[in-house]
Design a protein around this motif. Sequence first.
Motif, PDB file in Angstrom:
ATOM      1  N   ALA A 108       0.829  -1.197   0.000  1.00  0.00           N
ATOM      2  CA  ALA A 108       0.000   0.000   0.000  1.00  0.00           C
ATOM      3  C   ALA A 108       0.867   1.251   0.000  1.00  0.00           C
ATOM      4  O   ALA A 108       0.522   2.275  -0.621  1.00  0.00           O
ATOM      5  N   PHE A 109       2.000   1.202   0.684  1.00  0.00           N
ATOM      6  CA  PHE A 109       2.895   2.369   0.673  1.00  0.00           C
ATOM      7  C   PHE A 109       3.433   2.623  -0.729  1.00  0.00           C
ATOM      8  O   PHE A 109       3.544   3.782  -1.154  1.00  0.00           O
ATOM      9  N   ASP A 110       3.781   1.560  -1.458  1.00  0.00           N
ATOM     10  CA  ASP A 110       4.248   1.726  -2.837  1.00  0.00           C
ATOM     11  C   ASP A 110       3.243   2.552  -3.644  1.00  0.00           C
ATOM     12  O   ASP A 110       3.621   3.462  -4.394  1.00  0.00           O
ATOM     13  N   LEU A 111       1.967   2.210  -3.501  1.00  0.00           N
ATOM     14  CA  LEU A 111       0.925   2.887  -4.271  1.00  0.00           C
ATOM     15  C   LEU A 111       0.821   4.355  -3.875  1.00  0.00           C
ATOM     16  O   LEU A 111       0.838   5.254  -4.731  1.00  0.00           O
ATOM     17  N   ILE A 112       0.700   4.614  -2.578  1.00  0.00           N
ATOM     18  CA  ILE A 112       0.459   5.983  -2.122  1.00  0.00           C
ATOM     19  C   ILE A 112       1.697   6.846  -2.329  1.00  0.00           C
ATOM     20  O   ILE A 112       1.588   8.030  -2.703  1.00  0.00           O
ATOM     21  N   TRP A 113       2.874   6.286  -2.152  1.00  0.00           N
ATOM     22  CA  TRP A 113       4.107   7.046  -2.411  1.00  0.00           C
ATOM     23  C   TRP A 113       4.189   7.440  -3.877  1.00  0.00           C
ATOM     24  O   TRP A 113       4.575   8.558  -4.220  1.00  0.00           O
ATOM     25  N   ARG A 114       3.792   6.506  -4.742  1.00  0.00           N
ATOM     26  CA  ARG A 114       3.790   6.800  -6.170  1.00  0.00           C
ATOM     27  C   ARG A 114       2.830   7.946  -6.484  1.00  0.00           C
ATOM     28  O   ARG A 114       3.162   8.897  -7.188  1.00  0.00           O
ATOM     29  N   HIS A 115       1.612   7.860  -5.950  1.00  0.00           N
ATOM     30  CA  HIS A 115       0.615   8.893  -6.210  1.00  0.00           C
ATOM     31  C   HIS A 115       1.047  10.242  -5.642  1.00  0.00           C
ATOM     32  O   HIS A 115       0.810  11.297  -6.260  1.00  0.00           O
ATOM     33  N   LEU A 116       1.653  10.232  -4.466  1.00  0.00           N
ATOM     34  CA  LEU A 116       2.148  11.471  -3.876  1.00  0.00           C
ATOM     35  C   LEU A 116       3.178  12.131  -4.786  1.00  0.00           C
ATOM     36  O   LEU A 116       3.136  13.353  -5.028  1.00  0.00           O
ATOM     37  N   ARG A 117       4.109  11.346  -5.311  1.00  0.00           N
ATOM     38  CA  ARG A 117       5.137  11.900  -6.195  1.00  0.00           C
ATOM     39  C   ARG A 117       4.514  12.472  -7.473  1.00  0.00           C
ATOM     40  O   ARG A 117       4.971  13.504  -7.989  1.00  0.00           O
ATOM     41  N   GLU A 118       3.481  11.815  -7.974  1.00  0.00           N
ATOM     42  CA  GLU A 118       2.773  12.374  -9.126  1.00  0.00           C
ATOM     43  C   GLU A 118       2.195  13.741  -8.788  1.00  0.00           C
ATOM     44  O   GLU A 118       2.290  14.692  -9.570  1.00  0.00           O
ATOM     45  N   GLY A 119       1.559  13.857  -7.631  1.00  0.00           N
ATOM     46  CA  GLY A 119       0.952  15.117  -7.232  1.00  0.00           C
ATOM     47  C   GLY A 119       1.960  16.221  -6.994  1.00  0.00           C
ATOM     48  O   GLY A 119       1.672  17.404  -7.209  1.00  0.00           O
ATOM     49  N   LEU A 120       3.161  15.856  -6.563  1.00  0.00           N
ATOM     50  CA  LEU A 120       4.205  16.845  -6.345  1.00  0.00           C
ATOM     51  C   LEU A 120       4.768  17.394  -7.647  1.00  0.00           C
ATOM     52  O   LEU A 120       5.085  18.585  -7.746  1.00  0.00           O
ATOM     53  N   PHE A 121       4.905  16.517  -8.665  1.00  0.00           N
ATOM     54  CA  PHE A 121       5.734  16.874  -9.810  1.00  0.00           C
ATOM     55  C   PHE A 121       5.080  16.689 -11.173  1.00  0.00           C
ATOM     56  O   PHE A 121       5.747  16.820 -12.196  1.00  0.00           O
ATOM     57  N   CYS A 122       3.781  16.384 -11.240  1.00  0.00           N
ATOM     58  CA  CYS A 122       3.119  16.287 -12.542  1.00  0.00           C
ATOM     59  C   CYS A 122       2.944  17.678 -13.144  1.00  0.00           C
ATOM     60  O   CYS A 122       3.096  18.702 -12.471  1.00  0.00           O
ATOM     61  N   ASP A 123       2.616  17.725 -14.418  1.00  0.00           N
ATOM     62  CA  ASP A 123       2.270  19.001 -15.019  1.00  0.00           C
ATOM     63  C   ASP A 123       1.033  19.556 -14.306  1.00  0.00           C
ATOM     64  O   ASP A 123       0.104  18.806 -13.976  1.00  0.00           O
ATOM     65  N   PRO A 124       0.983  20.866 -14.031  1.00  0.00           N
ATOM     66  CA  PRO A 124      -0.175  21.429 -13.329  1.00  0.00           C
ATOM     67  C   PRO A 124      -1.515  21.138 -13.994  1.00  0.00           C
ATOM     68  O   PRO A 124      -2.560  21.188 -13.318  1.00  0.00           O
ATOM     69  N   ALA A 125      -1.522  20.804 -15.268  1.00  0.00           N
ATOM     70  CA  ALA A 125      -2.784  20.488 -15.940  1.00  0.00           C
ATOM     71  C   ALA A 125      -3.498  19.312 -15.296  1.00  0.00           C
ATOM     72  O   ALA A 125      -4.722  19.171 -15.431  1.00  0.00           O
ATOM     73  N   HIS A 126      -2.766  18.459 -14.581  1.00  0.00           N
ATOM     74  CA  HIS A 126      -3.369  17.274 -13.969  1.00  0.00           C
ATOM     75  C   HIS A 126      -3.886  17.540 -12.557  1.00  0.00           C
ATOM     76  O   HIS A 126      -4.403  16.627 -11.915  1.00  0.00           O
ATOM     77  N   GLY A 127      -3.720  18.762 -12.054  1.00  0.00           N
ATOM     78  CA  GLY A 127      -4.301  19.102 -10.759  1.00  0.00           C
ATOM     79  C   GLY A 127      -3.336  19.098  -9.601  1.00  0.00           C
ATOM     80  O   GLY A 127      -3.722  19.454  -8.481  1.00  0.00           O
ATOM     81  N   GLY A 128      -2.101  18.697  -9.801  1.00  0.00           N
ATOM     82  CA  GLY A 128      -1.085  18.767  -8.758  1.00  0.00           C
ATOM     83  C   GLY A 128      -0.045  19.816  -9.117  1.00  0.00           C
ATOM     84  O   GLY A 128      -0.226  20.601 -10.040  1.00  0.00           O
ATOM     85  N   ASN A 129       1.061  19.832  -8.338  1.00  0.00           N
ATOM     86  CA  ASN A 129       2.163  20.753  -8.641  1.00  0.00           C
ATOM     87  C   ASN A 129       1.614  22.164  -8.867  1.00  0.00           C
ATOM     88  O   ASN A 129       1.850  22.794  -9.895  1.00  0.00           O
ATOM     89  N   ARG A 130       0.871  22.646  -7.870  1.00  0.00           N
ATOM     90  CA  ARG A 130       0.142  23.914  -8.000  1.00  0.00           C
ATOM     91  C   ARG A 130       1.092  25.062  -8.324  1.00  0.00           C
ATOM     92  O   ARG A 130       2.102  25.265  -7.643  1.00  0.00           O
ATOM     93  N   ASN A 131       0.776  25.775  -9.396  1.00  0.00           N
ATOM     94  CA  ASN A 131       1.608  26.893  -9.851  1.00  0.00           C
ATOM     95  C   ASN A 131       3.054  26.474 -10.085  1.00  0.00           C
ATOM     96  O   ASN A 131       3.983  27.282  -9.955  1.00  0.00           O
ATOM     97  N   ALA A 132       3.230  25.189 -10.441  1.00  0.00           N
ATOM     98  CA  ALA A 132       4.566  24.628 -10.705  1.00  0.00           C
ATOM     99  C   ALA A 132       5.478  24.734  -9.489  1.00  0.00           C
ATOM    100  O   ALA A 132       6.708  24.784  -9.610  1.00  0.00           O
ATOM    101  N   ALA A 133       4.893  24.725  -8.278  1.00  0.00           N
ATOM    102  CA  ALA A 133       5.687  24.894  -7.063  1.00  0.00           C
ATOM    103  C   ALA A 133       6.633  23.722  -6.831  1.00  0.00           C
ATOM    104  O   ALA A 133       7.736  23.902  -6.307  1.00  0.00           O
ATOM    105  N   GLY A 134       6.201  22.509  -7.205  1.00  0.00           N
ATOM    106  CA  GLY A 134       7.077  21.356  -7.053  1.00  0.00           C
ATOM    107  C   GLY A 134       8.287  21.456  -7.954  1.00  0.00           C
ATOM    108  O   GLY A 134       9.418  21.150  -7.541  1.00  0.00           O
ATOM    109  N   TRP A 135       8.057  21.853  -9.197  1.00  0.00           N
ATOM    110  CA  TRP A 135       9.168  22.026 -10.135  1.00  0.00           C
ATOM    111  C   TRP A 135      10.116  23.127  -9.657  1.00  0.00           C
ATOM    112  O   TRP A 135      11.339  22.983  -9.724  1.00  0.00           O
ATOM    113  N   ALA A 136       9.557  24.251  -9.195  1.00  0.00           N
ATOM    114  CA  ALA A 136      10.392  25.360  -8.737  1.00  0.00           C
ATOM    115  C   ALA A 136      11.268  24.937  -7.557  1.00  0.00           C
ATOM    116  O   ALA A 136      12.427  25.367  -7.443  1.00  0.00           O
TER     117      ALA A 136
END
Length: 752
Positions: A108-136
């Motif tokens: 279960a940690f594998d799954l949630i860790w994966r999803h968390l990383r997506e939310g941190l660093f995906c393109d903002p079009a997908h609803g995460g990485n708000r204002n590209a803050a993760g990329w910055a």
Amino acid sequence: MTDASLPEAGPLSPAERRTLDALFDRIFPPGRDGTPGAVKIGAADYVCAALAGPYVGFVAEYRAVLSALDAAAAGDYAAAAEAVQDDILAAFEAGTLPGLPQNPDRSAFDLIWRHLREGLFCDPAHGGNRNAAGWALIGFPGAQFGYTAEDQQAGRTITRAPQPMAQLPQDARLPDAPETTDATGPVEAPDVLIVGGGAVGSFMAHRLVQAGKTVVILEAGGRRSGREHAMDELSATAFRNVGGAEKFNDEVPTWRLRPGQPARRAVMSQGLETALGGNSIAWGAVAMRFYEDDFRVRSATVAKYGEDSIPADSTLADWPMSYADLEPYYDTAERLLGVSGHAGGKAAFGRRNRGNPFEAPRSRPYAMPALRTSGLGQMFADAAESCGYHPFPLPAAILTAPYEGRHACTYCSFCSRFGCHVDAKASAQNTVLPKALASGRLTVLTGARVMEILTEEGRASGVAFLSRDGQRHVQKARTVVVATYAFENTRLLLLSRDDAHPQGLGNTHGQVGRHYLTRQQPSVHAVFDTPVNRFIGPTAQAMAVADLSCDHFDHTGLGFIRGGRIAAFNQYLPIEASGVLPPDVPRYGRAWRDFFVAAYARTAMLFIDPEILPSGNNRLDLDPEVKDAHGRPVVRITFDVGENEKKMIPYVQDRAVQIAEKMGAVRIWRRPVLTGPISTHDTGGTRMGDDPETSVTDGFGRVHDTPGLVVVGGSSFVSLPPVNPALTILALSLRAADGILADQAADAEVAA
């Protein structure tokens, strides 16, 4: 915070959302300098939106995890002290937390860790990485059109503001997707029917229509332009794998190490593309030929080191052709792709930044010069040369100059697993497929899922396929070609049976599925004091050494045969990169956050492509328990590395570590010898050879026991040298096409 003030929870209750926020900010906490943590970056918002959409199937698992966290914290994980939260988090990551849902394929940690990383660093079009803050936070500029040579200099800090893919210019693209027809039923029987609309099938079709043959391609997936998921890491990553949504994601193979062991679905492995163009959209585009001795690997090894040098469990064999037989087809494939590179051979010894000195003879130079050398590549080349090796730029099916209407590479950050935003990287769609369709002799039917190969009086006569509405149809043809990936090539033969072939076509001697090989990736990672900016440039913009490949060094007394290539690859995208950690850095907490934020732009990988020997242990068959949506068994992989690889890989890794040290690395670690199945370099299963008792096809892909049936692709491989297989697969497909032309000409003479 009251429940009423909580952000939108999606399918989670407000209380569950509160626990999720607390969990995410402990896994990726805010920085001591005031920089945002996971929640402010938008990771929790992303996950909640995804749970209401593409990840709806994981809602129950999330609820069970959140319940287990709360239970361990006396009912309220979010209200617990940070030290208590971290203790609970450690148990969650270790899988020892009471009440966690159990999944045989991953934790279960594998799954949630994966999803968390997506939310941190995906393109903002997908609803995460708000204002590209993760990329910055990590210094990743996002979807940039390209970079200059100066940008790639080692030690340079990139200061461009992060840019989402919505701002990517659209003015350097070829016309839209090739014209195809959605399958609603059979068409007139062609001269040749090809199963699979990837590069293999497309290259064969091009060769055949040029010779005047009529061809039908049946493609299970839909029509695509070849530029899908350009600069969109989330869509292209193995876990989301949008390119495999129509087929592969439903039939992910299972894997076990040995016969008799239970198998689990390989859900955390590489995803495959199963729509028009296949993996030619996702490939990294390294376009190397095999070496001369690769085609006589067994006999050459025995001649030099004796019969006892071959491991007892190995099924190593020579190929049913020589390099000279395949060289004209290599040349044709390179011209069709548009391959950039520097010619090598013996004349390249001692010449900096030229070709591979071990390269086999070629009839003419590459069509254009190699991709430029990056700062990281130059660091590698200097260090490798100081160790006595002979670095060279990898040849690539990526343009360095305009070519047949396509544009030159812009050295963006997104190449391997992505469609090219300027069509510099070759795909079926921007090379052979439009030309073949323009002949008027090729028909491509999309949405046609082939279920079995049909025979009449022992000869292949056509296939049965399902259209999108679930209706079964029969498509007839003079010759049937199976040109899918190694897994589906094998599965189709095993599932296609008649009275003469009760165990499957091609399987009279039990050879279908045997001799499976897959690339392992026991890379060496290195961190430097200054930026190396590996995120700039295509994967194939790499410097490499082949001194440790094949038999390019003396193996006497080493206890193993063969070797591996070492290369300094580019492309380092944050969702995947955030999972690349030294063994002493945990997958959560401030240690993970601080390491990744500091090391992202300073991390390099020395990629090792080891030669895995075929063995009696490793094979593909049909899983007796796991089925796809149509009720058909998925492929079961039985694979482990052998004793030869357990000795050889550490030897090569030691040399890679030496190179990394010479490059100035301040932190070095290595991946394990066994990295798992499904590497996108999966081969074997329908081995070619001259003896029907030990192979499935001959050297032209003709199935020994089923006239009229040809199988092409990586499944035909006899061995897997330390070279990317794609160019050899395409050369074999062109040679197989010539075999079909010769066979049909002979049949016409007999009929006359």
